[in-house]
Scaffold this motif. Structure first.
Motif, mmCIF file in Angstrom:
data_model
loop_
_atom_site.group_PDB
_atom_site.id
_atom_site.type_symbol
_atom_site.label_atom_id
_atom_site.label_comp_id
_atom_site.label_asym_id
_atom_site.label_seq_id
_atom_site.Cartn_x
_atom_site.Cartn_y
_atom_site.Cartn_z
ATOM 1 N N GLU A 18 0.893 -1.218 0.094
ATOM 2 C CA GLU A 18 -0.051 0.124 -0.040
ATOM 3 C C GLU A 18 0.959 1.268 0.147
ATOM 4 O OE1 GLU A 18 -2.374 0.092 3.402
ATOM 5 O OE2 GLU A 18 -0.896 0.741 4.689
ATOM 6 N N ALA A 19 2.093 1.355 0.246
ATOM 7 C CA ALA A 19 2.973 2.351 0.043
ATOM 8 C C ALA A 19 2.958 2.915 -1.369
ATOM 9 C CB ALA A 19 4.435 1.981 0.449
ATOM 10 N N PHE A 20 2.334 2.228 -2.356
ATOM 11 C CA PHE A 20 2.315 2.942 -3.576
ATOM 12 C C PHE A 20 1.536 4.103 -3.559
ATOM 13 C CE2 PHE A 20 -2.188 1.383 -3.409
ATOM 14 C CZ PHE A 20 -2.939 2.332 -4.449
ATOM 15 N N VAL A 21 1.150 4.392 -2.398
ATOM 16 C CA VAL A 21 0.227 5.631 -1.951
ATOM 17 C C VAL A 21 1.347 6.572 -1.289
ATOM 18 C CG1 VAL A 21 -1.503 7.046 -0.978
ATOM 19 C CG2 VAL A 21 -1.895 5.048 -2.217
ATOM 20 N N PRO A 22 1.943 7.803 -1.641
ATOM 21 C CA PRO A 22 2.999 8.401 -0.827
ATOM 22 C C PRO A 22 2.623 8.616 0.601
ATOM 23 C CG PRO A 22 2.733 9.603 -2.965
ATOM 24 C CD PRO A 22 1.455 8.516 -2.865
ATOM 25 N N MET A 23 1.178 9.135 0.621
ATOM 26 C CA MET A 23 1.008 9.258 2.103
ATOM 27 C C MET A 23 1.209 8.021 3.080
ATOM 28 S SD MET A 23 -0.478 11.532 -0.024
ATOM 29 C CE MET A 23 -2.108 10.738 -0.564
ATOM 30 N N ARG A 24 0.696 6.861 2.462
ATOM 31 C CA ARG A 24 0.962 5.673 3.197
ATOM 32 C C ARG A 24 2.099 5.226 3.390
ATOM 33 N NH1 ARG A 24 -4.006 4.733 5.210
ATOM 34 N NH2 ARG A 24 -5.688 4.163 3.759
ATOM 35 N N LEU A 25 2.982 5.362 2.511
ATOM 36 C CA LEU A 25 4.474 5.196 2.743
ATOM 37 C C LEU A 25 5.040 6.102 3.786
ATOM 38 C CD1 LEU A 25 7.067 4.196 1.964
ATOM 39 C CD2 LEU A 25 7.588 6.006 0.263
ATOM 40 N N ALA A 26 4.672 7.297 3.754
ATOM 41 C CA ALA A 26 5.072 8.118 5.070
ATOM 42 C C ALA A 26 4.487 7.519 6.610
ATOM 43 C CB ALA A 26 4.399 9.541 4.938
ATOM 44 N N ASP A 27 3.427 7.212 6.406
ATOM 45 C CA ASP A 27 2.722 6.486 7.552
ATOM 46 C C ASP A 27 3.441 5.238 7.924
ATOM 47 O OD1 ASP A 27 0.815 8.238 8.036
ATOM 48 O OD2 ASP A 27 -0.707 7.021 6.825
ATOM 49 N N GLY A 28 4.085 4.718 7.059
ATOM 50 C CA GLY A 28 4.609 3.122 7.307
ATOM 51 C C GLY A 28 6.192 3.381 7.825
#
Length: 415
Positions: free
Chosen positions: A228-238
């Motif tokens: 789900e880190a294909f979404v930049p905001m999800r990557l930031a959360d991770g």
């Protein structure tokens, strides 16, 4: 991420000029990071950051964006390594886009320059400064400088698996020796490519409806935090939940670079299919209400079959002749059969107050029967596709048209 960086392209009107500028910037970065001569102390490691840009209002900005930042430890200008560039002057650019063969570029540019268009558009940006061991920080900086060279900068783009955000994720994971993937791959929040695409596109109805209709069962797989880190905001959360190789939190600090002046990122919300069922029943009721009037029936049937046929041709093309994997094996093809185009002459005759030609009823029932298969396939399939909303919207209309126009007594209906 999915957002193409259109505003950057006019600054380099020719691909050669843009690549030359990138090469000069990378050369300068490489010289700053050159190995010391014997006896000199080891150079200080660069600071590494991930800058995340919030979604914008234009359709290609809906998914946000991100980039890796390498900052000179001695106070020099920070360099943004941005994977979001493409060249529309390439041969057959539109054809490759339609076929799913997009090529993107990694471009190195000063961070202030990279942020300029986001500042002008009112899009927020924040940077996460990472706590990487010195050898990993140097390895990442060297890797980015090498990859951004013109001969290495191109990569094969995919909306979900090889976009600006996944390229940032993968570069960081390589520098960490696989430590990022090992901490994110085994966890999931139950999101899917479809749910994330529909959520982020929700401010534009035509866009989220297109995603929902055009994505096949591959897009409904539950995603790990890594995927789900294909979404930049999800990557930031991770990244906030990851630890470095020495056991410390990976994110050392966070800093707002630009305030968000636009609407915030759409929140998650449950999707109900009963409003779609209600709409389908209303449309089916309209067909039955017009059953004694040929022209009225034609007025309902013609746009419905035209939509089904054209949408079906598009879905068939995406599956059979494109490399858009997320659209393959789309079961909405059962509801949107290209065969519906063959029913258009009959609908035209109804509009003129005449009866359809021979074979019309047989073809009509065939289209309705194919559409009916979508329901048991949805229940029995081992790889589910989240398309119940389209089934309950379109199937009642198919059945109503077949029951009204496929009966023998049609000739007795008024004009």
């Amino acid at each position: 991420m999915i957002a193409p960086r259109l505003s950057r392209l006019p600054r380099f009107p020719f691909p050669l000029a843009r690549l030359l500028a990138c090469a000069l910037l990378c050369l300068a970065a490489g010289m700053a990071q050159a190995a010391p001569v014997a006896g000199d102390p080891a150079p200080r490691a660069p600071r590494i950051g991930v800058v995340t840009m919030q979604p914008g209002e234009v359709f290609f900005e809906r998914f946000g964006h991100d980039a890796l930042v390498v900052a000179d430890p001695d106070g020099g200008p920070a360099v943004s390594y941005n994977f979001g560039f493409f060249d529309p002057s390439e041969p057959d650019f539109i054809g490759n886009f339609v076929r799913g063969r997009m090529m993107y570029y990694l471009v190195a540019l000063p961070l202030d320059e990279d942020l300029a268009q986001y500042r002008d558009a009112g899009r927020g940006a924040a940077i996460q400064w990472l706590d990487l061991p010195p050898q990993q920080a140097r390895a990442l900086a060297d890797d980015l400088a090498e990859r951004s060279r013109p001969e290495n900068a191109r990569y094969r783009y995919d909306y979900f698996t090889a976009n600006c955000s996944t390229m940032v994720r993968d570069a960081l994971d390589r520098a960490m020796g696989g430590g990022l993937q090992s901490q994110l791959a085994g966890r999931s929040r139950g999101n899917s490519y479809r749910s994330e695409a529909v959520r982020l596109a929700s401010p534009s109805p035509w866009m989220w409806l297109g995603f929902d209709l055009g994505l096949g069962p591959w897009a409904d797989q539950p995603l790990s935090r890594w995927q789900e880190a294909f979404v930049p905001m999800r990557l930031a959360d991770g990244l906030r939940e990851v630890r470095n190789s020495e056991g410390r939190p990976l994110v050392r600090s966070e800093q707002e670079l630009l305030p968000q002046r636009l609407a915030p990122e759409p929140a998650e919300q449950a999707r109900a299919w009963w409003p779609w069922l209600l709409a389908g029943l209303v449309l089916a009721g309209a067909v039955f209400a017009a059953r004694r009037h040929r022209r009225a029936l034609g007025g309902v049937a013609l746009p419905f079959w035209l939509f089904c046929g054209l949408a079906g041709l598009l879905l068939a093309y995406l599956w059979g002749w494109s490399e858009h994997r997320a659209a393959w094996a789309n079961r909405n093809l059962l509801l949107l059969s290209p065969l519906a185009l063959a029913l258009l002459p009959g609908a035209w005759r109804l509009l003129r107050g005449r009866l359809p030609g021979r074979g019309f009823a047989w073809l009509l029932w065939t289209v309705a029967a194919i559409a009916t298969l979508s329901l048991p396939l949805h229940w029995l399939s081992l790889q589910a596709q989240f398309n119940m909303q389209w089934i309950v919207l379109l199937l009642p209309v198919h059945l109503a048209l077949a029951l009204v126009l496929g009966r023998r007594g049609l000739a007795a209906t008024p004009r």
